[in-house]
Design an enzyme around this catalytic site. Structure first.
Site, PDB file in Angstrom:
ATOM      1  N   MET A  34       4.717   2.582   6.092  1.00 54.00           N
ATOM      2  CA  MET A  34       4.540   2.603   7.548  1.00 54.00           C
ATOM      3  C   MET A  34       5.613   3.496   8.180  1.00 54.00           C
ATOM      4  O   MET A  34       5.944   3.354   9.354  1.00 54.00           O
ATOM      5  CB  MET A  34       4.618   1.185   8.112  1.00 54.00           C
ATOM      6  CG  MET A  34       3.494   0.299   7.573  1.00 54.00           C
ATOM      7  SD  MET A  34       3.034  -1.067   8.636  1.00 54.00           S
ATOM      8  CE  MET A  34       4.559  -1.971   8.701  1.00 54.00           C
ATOM      9  N   ALA A  36       9.425   5.146   8.897  1.00 54.61           N
ATOM     10  CA  ALA A  36      10.810   4.655   9.001  1.00 54.61           C
ATOM     11  C   ALA A  36      11.410   4.603   7.595  1.00 54.61           C
ATOM     12  O   ALA A  36      11.978   3.591   7.167  1.00 54.61           O
ATOM     13  CB  ALA A  36      10.878   3.295   9.697  1.00 54.61           C
ATOM     14  N   HIS A  41      12.126   3.456   0.035  1.00 58.13           N
ATOM     15  CA  HIS A  41      10.885   4.240  -0.063  1.00 58.13           C
ATOM     16  C   HIS A  41      11.073   5.429  -1.011  1.00 58.13           C
ATOM     17  O   HIS A  41      10.172   5.773  -1.780  1.00 58.13           O
ATOM     18  CB  HIS A  41      10.479   4.759   1.315  1.00 58.13           C
ATOM     19  CG  HIS A  41      10.102   3.692   2.300  1.00 58.13           C
ATOM     20  ND1 HIS A  41      10.881   3.361   3.378  1.00 58.13           N
ATOM     21  CD2 HIS A  41       9.025   2.884   2.361  1.00 58.13           C
ATOM     22  CE1 HIS A  41      10.300   2.415   4.066  1.00 58.13           C
ATOM     23  NE2 HIS A  41       9.179   2.089   3.477  1.00 58.13           N
ATOM     24  N   GLN A  67      -2.316  -5.316  10.811  1.00 61.78           N
ATOM     25  CA  GLN A  67      -1.477  -6.294  10.104  1.00 61.78           C
ATOM     26  C   GLN A  67      -0.389  -6.904  10.981  1.00 61.78           C
ATOM     27  O   GLN A  67       0.441  -7.655  10.487  1.00 61.78           O
ATOM     28  CB  GLN A  67      -0.887  -5.679   8.834  1.00 61.78           C
ATOM     29  CG  GLN A  67       0.183  -4.619   9.065  1.00 61.78           C
ATOM     30  CD  GLN A  67       0.564  -3.911   7.763  1.00 61.78           C
ATOM     31  OE1 GLN A  67      -0.194  -3.120   7.232  1.00 61.78           O
ATOM     32  NE2 GLN A  67       1.736  -4.218   7.226  1.00 61.78           N
ATOM     33  N   LYS A 156      10.007  -5.688  -2.939  1.00 62.99           N
ATOM     34  CA  LYS A 156      10.610  -6.322  -1.752  1.00 62.99           C
ATOM     35  C   LYS A 156       9.573  -7.173  -1.007  1.00 62.99           C
ATOM     36  O   LYS A 156       9.861  -8.273  -0.551  1.00 62.99           O
ATOM     37  CB  LYS A 156      11.202  -5.216  -0.874  1.00 62.99           C
ATOM     38  CG  LYS A 156      11.308  -5.499   0.581  1.00 62.99           C
ATOM     39  CD  LYS A 156      12.558  -6.260   0.915  1.00 62.99           C
ATOM     40  CE  LYS A 156      12.812  -6.369   2.391  1.00 62.99           C
ATOM     41  NZ  LYS A 156      11.659  -6.407   3.237  1.00 62.99           N
TER      42      LYS A 156
HETATM   43  O1  PAF Z   1       4.503  -2.404   3.033  1.00 59.91           O
HETATM   44  C1  PAF Z   1       4.089  -1.676   3.951  1.00 59.91           C
HETATM   45  O2  PAF Z   1       4.767  -0.789   4.432  1.00 59.91           O
HETATM   46  C2  PAF Z   1       2.685  -1.918   4.510  1.00 59.91           C
HETATM   47  O3  PAF Z   1       2.372  -3.275   4.514  1.00 59.91           O
HETATM   48  C3  PAF Z   1       1.607  -1.111   3.794  1.00 59.91           C
HETATM   49  C4  PAF Z   1       1.459  -1.526   2.333  1.00 59.91           C
HETATM   50  C5  PAF Z   1       1.931   0.366   3.865  1.00 59.91           C
HETATM   51  C6  PAF Z   1       0.241  -1.343   4.465  1.00 59.91           C
HETATM   52  O4  PAF Z   1       0.272  -0.969   5.805  1.00 59.91           O
END
Ligand code: PAF
Length: 303
Positions: A34, A36, A41, A67, A156
């Site tokens: 998402m 940031a 990451h 979500q 995580k």
């Molecule tokens: O973990 C995340 O950043 C989000 O839940 C994902 C898997 C990208 C789905 O929007």
């Protein structure tokens, strides 16, 4: 001076994406995010690269409205696209897929969504109703859009990883779901995009989450009784000022309850969620029980 890393292709529509990603011999890897982006990451991108070699690594950057529940941080969720591109470039990412909400959900909210099943009703799901249906729906859509051979997710978000694995298996999606180890700050705090909400005092207090998990790990190494290991973690979290726990549990690796007494070397998972100021943080840790009294693995906090 070394040449700056070349910038990834940015695709913002399905057509751009299809043009940018052509299925190579080594396969296509997807790292859904998402945005940031932080070192956690970046480590997912490295896992993806190690798996596909010179095949394309695609990072999706999409803050998925489906979500987030009412009153959650959808509007203030950090959006740092330029900096995200730099992280992707430094990791040699080939394509960043950064669609608009309309691109992912043309015509508004989808009528058909993924039902995440009973596991979505506990832990995070109990506190965030509808969250995992939103996660699984967007991940299924990203799989359909990008058509990866494998996709990398961080441990995580352990319940999320467990549910995505389950979805890929139960719905035969043909995507290998790869889990990557949680990255931690020097003091043990799990890296998270939400850590940037913490003021310095809250940041200091937030260490209690990982300290509690490591206390469970250390206690588990010398007991066969999950309740004893859990009590050690509760003790640490309980004395942390300014930290309001949502849950602190010990489960088996599939997030199912443990018996009162476990066999030597039983694997388990300690999971915690707590509010620190206005920020809700989660973390988890693999735990291994011993009956011999010998410590197994690294039971200490990272230094
Ligand atoms: O973990 C995340 O950043 C989000 O839940 C994902 C898997 C990208 C789905 O929007």
């Amino acid at each position: 001076m070394p040449a700056p890393p070349s910038r990834p292709v940015v695709a913002s529509s399905r057509a751009d994406l299809a043009e940018a990603v052509r299925s190579p011999a080594g396969g296509v890897a997807l790292v859904p995010t998402m945005g940031a982006l932080h070192d956690g990451h970046a480590s997912l991108m490295r896992v993806a690269r190690a798996r596909v070699g010179s095949g394309p690594v695609v990072v999706s950057v999409f803050v998925n409205p489906l979500q987030f529940g009412p009153g959650e941080d959808l509007d203030r969720y950090p959006r740092t696209f330029d900096a995200d591109l730099d992280v992707c470039a430094a990791e040699g990412v080939d394509v960043v897929f950064a669609p608009s909400v309309d691109e992912v959900y043309p015509g508004g909210d989808p009528q058909v969504t993924v039902d995440p099943g009973p596991l979505a009703g506990v832990l995070e799901g109990a506190v965030r109703p509808g969250h995992f249906a939103g996660v699984l729906t967007v991940v299924a859509k990203l799989f359909g859009l990008v058509r990866p051979d494998l996709a990398v997710f961080g441990e995580k978000d352990y319940q999320q990883l467990t549910l995505i694995r389950r979805m890929a298996a139960d719905l035969c999606l043909g995507v290998e779901v790869v889990g990557a180890a949680t990255q931690r700050e020097d003091d043990g705090l799990a890296m998270s995009s939400r850590n940037r909400y913490l003021d310095p005092e809250e940041r200091r207090r937030a260490i209690a989450l990982s300290e509690a998990l490591y206390a469970a790990r250390a206690a588990a190494a010398v007991t066969s009784r999950p309740a004893v290991a859990l009590a050690a973690a509760q003790e640490v979290l309980g004395r942390a000022a300014g930290v309001q726990p949502d849950y602190l549990v010990l489960t088996d690796p599939a997030l199912q309850p443990l018996p009162e007494e476990v066999a030597a070397d039983t694997e388990a998972r300690a999971l915690v969620a707590a509010r620190v100021g206005g920020t809700r943080l989660i973390d988890n840790l693999a735990v291994r029980f011993a009956t011999s009294g010998d410590r197994t693995g690294d039971d200490s906090l990272p230094t």
